[in-house]
Design an enzyme around this catalytic site. Structure first.
Site, PDB file in Angstrom:
ATOM      1  N   SER A  12       9.436   4.257   3.050  1.00 47.43           N
ATOM      2  CA  SER A  12       8.479   3.723   2.079  1.00 47.43           C
ATOM      3  C   SER A  12       8.823   4.245   0.693  1.00 47.43           C
ATOM      4  O   SER A  12       8.810   5.459   0.458  1.00 47.43           O
ATOM      5  CB  SER A  12       7.059   4.143   2.435  1.00 47.43           C
ATOM      6  OG  SER A  12       6.232   3.934   1.301  1.00 47.43           O
ATOM      7  N   ASP A  39       4.946  -0.632  -0.569  1.00 49.81           N
ATOM      8  CA  ASP A  39       3.485  -0.504  -0.474  1.00 49.81           C
ATOM      9  C   ASP A  39       2.801  -1.027  -1.731  1.00 49.81           C
ATOM     10  O   ASP A  39       2.817  -0.387  -2.781  1.00 49.81           O
ATOM     11  CB  ASP A  39       3.115   0.970  -0.266  1.00 49.81           C
ATOM     12  CG  ASP A  39       3.404   1.423   1.144  1.00 49.81           C
ATOM     13  OD1 ASP A  39       2.975   0.735   2.090  1.00 49.81           O
ATOM     14  OD2 ASP A  39       4.067   2.469   1.309  1.00 49.81           O
ATOM     15  N   HIS A  70       4.054  -4.477   2.358  1.00 44.77           N
ATOM     16  CA  HIS A  70       2.757  -4.133   2.940  1.00 44.77           C
ATOM     17  C   HIS A  70       1.693  -4.308   1.872  1.00 44.77           C
ATOM     18  O   HIS A  70       1.613  -3.517   0.930  1.00 44.77           O
ATOM     19  CB  HIS A  70       2.832  -2.674   3.440  1.00 44.77           C
ATOM     20  CG  HIS A  70       1.563  -2.146   4.020  1.00 44.77           C
ATOM     21  ND1 HIS A  70       1.380  -0.793   4.260  1.00 44.77           N
ATOM     22  CD2 HIS A  70       0.416  -2.762   4.415  1.00 44.77           C
ATOM     23  CE1 HIS A  70       0.170  -0.610   4.778  1.00 44.77           C
ATOM     24  NE2 HIS A  70      -0.428  -1.779   4.870  1.00 44.77           N
ATOM     25  N   ASP A 177       2.651   3.222  10.481  1.00 43.41           N
ATOM     26  CA  ASP A 177       2.683   3.555   9.062  1.00 43.41           C
ATOM     27  C   ASP A 177       1.709   4.689   8.756  1.00 43.41           C
ATOM     28  O   ASP A 177       0.503   4.519   8.861  1.00 43.41           O
ATOM     29  CB  ASP A 177       2.323   2.307   8.241  1.00 43.41           C
ATOM     30  CG  ASP A 177       2.575   2.492   6.757  1.00 43.41           C
ATOM     31  OD1 ASP A 177       3.091   3.553   6.371  1.00 43.41           O
ATOM     32  OD2 ASP A 177       2.256   1.556   5.997  1.00 43.41           O
TER      33      ASP A 177
HETATM   34  C1  DX5 Z   1      -0.042   4.454   3.045  1.00 50.01           C
HETATM   35  C2  DX5 Z   1       1.209   3.619   2.990  1.00 50.01           C
HETATM   36  C3  DX5 Z   1       2.352   4.223   3.712  1.00 50.01           C
HETATM   37  C4  DX5 Z   1       2.824   5.520   3.102  1.00 50.01           C
HETATM   38  C5  DX5 Z   1       3.410   6.369   4.153  1.00 50.01           C
HETATM   39  O1  DX5 Z   1      -1.078   3.777   2.451  1.00 50.01           O
HETATM   40  O2  DX5 Z   1       0.971   2.342   3.564  1.00 50.01           O
HETATM   41  O3  DX5 Z   1       3.431   3.311   3.814  1.00 50.01           O
HETATM   42  O4  DX5 Z   1       3.755   5.347   2.080  1.00 50.01           O
HETATM   43  O5  DX5 Z   1       3.706   7.594   3.598  1.00 50.01           O
HETATM   44  P1  DX5 Z   1       3.944   8.893   4.490  1.00 50.01           P
HETATM   45  O6  DX5 Z   1       5.107   8.596   5.378  1.00 50.01           O
HETATM   46  O7  DX5 Z   1       4.214   9.953   3.488  1.00 50.01           O
HETATM   47  O8  DX5 Z   1       2.678   9.103   5.283  1.00 50.01           O
HETATM   48 ZN    ZN Z   2       2.746   1.008   4.075  1.00 47.63          ZN
END
Ligand code: DX5
Ligand code: ZN
Length: 227
Positions: A12, A39, A70, A177
């Site tokens: 991400s 994101d 996303h 995720d």
């Molecule tokens: C959260 C996002 C995720 C996030 C994950 O709202 O949808 O994609 O970037 O980040 P980590 O891997 O740090 O939890």
């Molecule tokens: Zn995400």
């Protein structure tokens, strides 16, 4: 995007350098990323704002693999065409984002992208049952969406197992995720997940100038699954 269930690692870019998204995409793909997870947040559906379709279009030429968008926005439908035109391969919308998720998924496919549906931690697995024929990916949120670097919510592992059972033989990816790292990745893969989004666990310790840690972090996640 031929379908199989080999594990896909999707870093991400929420955890990348916001001043260098194009170079970050190239760096992390060069170090073994399978997809790039983007994101999109609107400060309304989630309490944070990131970027929109223009940014997606700008980074698309820097992505050789799959741009996995996303959408943490509400409403979704007015923006689907713009994200498809920006080059999104997968567009995922939240089941909680509005009253017409079925229509939204139809519109995503109609725009030429793969359709994903995301479930917040508080939403039951059964929410996907009526959507199985119009969905290509189910995204199980293992944190409350809005921010990177949060703690993995363990009750979502059981929900992942339930979703895997509901999906059966259908060619539908299960994406996880939030809080994915070498300690949580094996749990969700054993429960049936095949796409692992990871932000902080991939980007920590590296940079565009020094991307080798991205590769080591991706390998650590892959190896944890086979351990
Ligand atoms: C959260 C996002 C995720 C996030 C994950 O709202 O949808 O994609 O970037 O980040 P980590 O891997 O740090 O939890
Ligand atoms: Zn995400």
């Amino acid at each position: 995007m031929a379908f199989d269930r080999s594990v896909i690692i999707a870093p991400s870019i929420l955890a990348a350098d916001f001043a260098a998204f194009g170079a970050e995409c190239e760096a992390v793909e060069g170090e073994g990323a399978d997809w790039i997870h983007v994101d999109v947040m609107d400060g309304h559906f989630v309490p944070n704002i990131t970027f929109g379709p223009a940014m997606c279009a700008a980074i698309r030429p820097h992505i050789k693999t799959v741009m996995d968008v996303h959408l943490m926005i509400a409403p979704v439908d007015p923006y689907i065409e713009a994200f498809a035109e920006a080059g999104a391969d997968v567009i995922t919308a939240h089941v909680e984002a509005g009253p017409h998720i079925h229509r939204t998924l139809q519109a995503i496919r109609g725009a030429g992208a793969k359709a994903g549906v995301a479930l917040n931690p508080g939403t039951p697995a059964s929410a996907i049952a009526p959507l199985l024929d119009i969905v290509d990916l189910v995204c199980v949120m293992t944190v409350n969406p809005g921010f990177g670097g949060q703690k993995f919510i363990h009750t979502c592992v059981e929900k992942t197992r339930d979703i895997r059972a509901i999906i059966g033989d259908r060619p539908v990816h299960i994406e996880i995720d939030g809080g994915v790292d070498p300690t949580t990745a094996p749990l969700v893969v054993a429960a049936g997940a095949d796409v692992l989004v990871a932000g902080s666990a991939v980007f920590k310790g590296g940079s565009v100038a020094d991307p080798a840690p991205y590769g080591a972090n991706i390998r650590a996640i892959r190896e944890s699954i086979h351990a």
